[in-house]
Each structure stands twice: as C-alpha cells, then as structure tokens.
Design an enzyme around this catalytic site. Structure first.
Site, short mmCIF file in Angstrom:
data_model
loop_
_atom_site.label_atom_id
_atom_site.label_comp_id
_atom_site.label_asym_id
_atom_site.label_seq_id
_atom_site.Cartn_x
_atom_site.Cartn_y
_atom_site.Cartn_z
N THR A 244 32.33 -30.73 44.41
CA THR A 244 31.59 -30.77 45.41
C THR A 244 30.46 -29.84 45.89
OG1 THR A 244 33.09 -32.11 46.50
CG2 THR A 244 31.45 -31.95 48.16
N ASP B 250 34.11 -34.32 38.37
CA ASP B 250 35.40 -34.38 39.18
C ASP B 250 36.43 -32.84 39.62
OD1 ASP B 250 35.46 -35.88 42.29
OD2 ASP B 250 37.37 -34.97 41.35
N GLN C 211 59.97 -29.06 47.70
CA GLN C 211 58.82 -29.64 48.40
C GLN C 211 58.70 -29.38 50.08
OE1 GLN C 211 60.37 -33.98 49.87
NE2 GLN C 211 60.92 -33.86 48.27
N CYS C 212 58.61 -28.29 50.08
CA CYS C 212 58.66 -27.87 51.49
C CYS C 212 57.00 -26.95 51.03
CB CYS C 212 59.87 -27.13 51.88
SG CYS C 212 60.89 -27.45 52.50
N1 ASP Z 1 36.88 -34.63 44.45
C1 ASP Z 1 36.04 -33.18 44.37
C2 ASP Z 1 36.69 -32.69 42.79
O1 ASP Z 1 37.83 -32.03 42.99
C3 ASP Z 1 35.74 -32.20 45.58
C4 ASP Z 1 35.24 -31.00 45.81
O2 ASP Z 1 35.17 -30.30 45.33
O3 ASP Z 1 36.11 -29.83 46.42
O4 ASP Z 1 35.41 -32.29 42.35
#
Ligand code: ASP
Length: 342
Positions: A16, A60, A280-281
């Site tokens: 992102t 991504d 898993q905590c």
């Molecule tokens: N889906 C994105 C990723 O991990 C989310 C992000 O960048 O925060 O590439």
C-alpha cells in the site's frame, strides 16, 4: 548522534505504501519512487543521501515468498558497503514474516535494515506513509562515532521501532498495525527520537555480512482448536514430503491429552518430522511441562518454541531444516537464540 552524510538505500518491494490515488479517476496506482524528492519534498530536509532500488515487479505482500526474501537480501548484500542503512518498503500483511526472515538471513549484520509500510497509500490525504517513511530513513541513517546506532532488522510503524523478528500484525485498519508482545520497543518517536539503548541488539564485533539463501518449504503451521479430528491431523502429518511443523497450542503450550493425538504426534516425530510448540496467544511463552496438557509433548521431544512469534518460528524452521544439522541436535539448535528472536 548524527545522520549527516549518511547514505540510505530505499528498497521498494510494493504494498500500500507505494500507491497514489489518481483523484480524477479514484484509482490507486503505483507511485514512482524514482521521483521521490519531487513527490515528498520534505525528504530534502533530511541531511542524508537517499537512493532508491525499486523491484521491477512490485507486489502485494500476500505474494511474498522465500524467493523474494532472497532477492531483497541480495540487494542488501550487493550494496552493503555503499550504504549506511537500508529501508525496505513492504506491504504490511506479511511484513513480520519478511522482517523475521531477513533477521536470520543477514548473518553478521551490523547496519540497520528497517522495514516499513503503511495502512493508507502515500498519495492519500490522511496517509500514515510519510511519517513511517521519513522516520524510517532517519533511523537507518543514525550514526554515532561513525558507527550505526541500530545494527539489526527493525520494523517501524506508527511512531515505534520494533525488533523485526518479534513483531506480528495485529490490526488491519488501525495505523497502529503491529505489536511486539514479548519484547520492548527499540525506539519511540515523539518530538524527539527516544532510543531504548538497552533493548538494541548488539552483534559480535567485526563480522562481515553473509547471506543465507536456502529454505525448506515443506513445512506447515497447525493451529489447535477444540474439535480437531484425528483424521485431519493424521492426514496433514502423513504428507510424505513434510519436514517440519509449527504447532500453535493453547496458553503456555498446552494441547489436548487425548491418546490418539499424542499417538499421531509421536508417530510423526518418529518419522523424522520436527515439531515446534508455539503458543497461539498473542503474548507470553510456552512452558512445556507446566501443565499435564503439555507434559506429553515435552516427553516426546517436541521443540520448545518459547516466546517465538509464529512468523519467526516458521521462518527459522525453514532455514534450520536446510542447515544440515544432525537430527539429534536439531532441537538444541532450534531452541538457541540467533538474532534476538527468543
Ligand atoms: N495488502 C497490502 C500488502 O500487504 C497491505 C499493506 O500494504 O499494508 O501488500
């Protein structure tokens, strides 16, 4: 502490943070990091030199895999002597896995490698990307008496620098997306950068960088849940190619005491599969033998994952399975601390 004359390499992998909104169409598109200074003029106020290495295909972070980790590590290896620090721009979804991987792969690291990303694109009005990026660069540039202040893989997000291999993504929409439940902060950013020196990793002096590039991918993460059946567990553990398991148990490392479960796990161990017990905590540690519900696991030789995150445990397992460690020493080696992950 000074940042002047430091050289920082930004390694852009995707996520992102690298997006910008086209306000005419509303569409998100990739930001050109090569024009960084034009896009983020604030960067010119930093008294360090910034260069950019952008991967040809930005992704991504859901698409990250060990081959990408190797590609990132190779950039750092190639540029290691030319830069004082590195900032890896990465999607937040799998950032904790990549930061953990890098902490084990970059053996002998004595410069900062700071992972960062953002919840909102860099071109968004309310973005968290600019602060994350600018402070990460500052942290990567920090020097004292000519030496890097941070000499490990960190993850910077929302005013906090964490040890990378201690982090986990905890929120899909808050700016505070990460936590390090079992290890304190390295740096907190406010009006000043507050360095917690006592928490910084100090590698052995005078080591040179070597990078590890082999991963055993025939591993699996199994999360215990009430109602898990023999058929399912047996099915997974009898996969002929399987080499290792991260078993996410309850609380301080507890699993059901059903005889069939103990039997299925024991058979897998006898077949040479390494099984690591992690909780898993979100925080706390495995303490095998504390309750009867973990005593059987301890007796059968399951590896104690202590307070490792699942992200760190699975990457460590993938790497150690390729290190040609004699079978009887594997548990001892796995339980040793490599880069502050335990
Ligand atoms: N889906 C994105 C990723 O991990 C989310 C992000 O960048 O925060 O590439």
């Amino acid at each position: 502490m000074e940042t002047n004359n430091s050289k920082v390499l930004l390694i852009y992998t995707g996520g992102t943070i690298g997006m910008i909104k086209d306000y005419e169409t509303g569409v998100l598109r990739a930001f050109e990091f090569d024009n960084l200074y034009k896009r983020i003029p604030e960067l010119s106020h930093l008294d360090c030199q910034i260069s950019v290495h952008s991967f040809e295909k930005v992704i991504d972070s859901s698409d990250m895999n060990p081959q990408h980790w190797i590609a990132i590590a190779e950039v750092i290896e190639k540029e290691y002597d030319h830069f004082d620090g590195f900032v890896v721009l990465h999607g937040s979804d799998t950032m904790s896995y990549s930061a953990s991987a890098m902490s084990f792969m970059l053996e002998g690291l004595s410069k900062p490698v700071i992972f960062t990303g953002s919840q909102l694109p860099i071109g968004d009005l309310r973005t968290d990307a600019k602060e994350n990026l600018i402070t990460s660069i500052q942290l990567a540039a920090l020097k004292e008496n000519g030496k890097s202040v941070i000499r490990e893989v960190g993850l910077y997000f929302e005013y906090k620098l964490y040890r990378g291999n201690r982090t986990t993504k905890i929120n899909a929409e808050h700016f505070q997306a990460f936590a390090s439940p079992n290890y304190p902060l390295l740096v907190e950013s406010g009006v000043h950068l507050k360095l917690m020196r006592e928490n910084l990793w100090r590698p052995q002096e005078k080591t040179s960088l070597r990078i590890w590039k082999e991963f055993e991918q025939e591993v699996v993460i199994i999360k215990m849940f009430p109602g898990i059946t023999k058929l399912t567990l047996e099915g997974i553990l009898s996969l002929p190619s399987l080499k290792g398991v991260i078993l996410e148990t309850y609380g301080s490392g507890n699993a059901p005491t059903y005889p069939w479960l103990v039997d299925v796990l024991q058979k897998a161990i006898q077949r040479g599969i390494h099984i690591v017990n992690v909780t898993q905590c979100i925080g706390g540690s495995v303490i095998m033998g504390k309750y009867e519900a973990s005593e059987a696991l301890r007796k059968m030789g399951i590896i104690d994952g202590k307070d490792l995150t699942t992200e760190s445990a699975v990457v460590k397992l993938m790497i150690l399975l390729k290190k040609r460690i004699p079978h009887n020493l594997f548990k001892i080696k796995f339980e040793e601390n490599i880069s502050g992950e335990i």
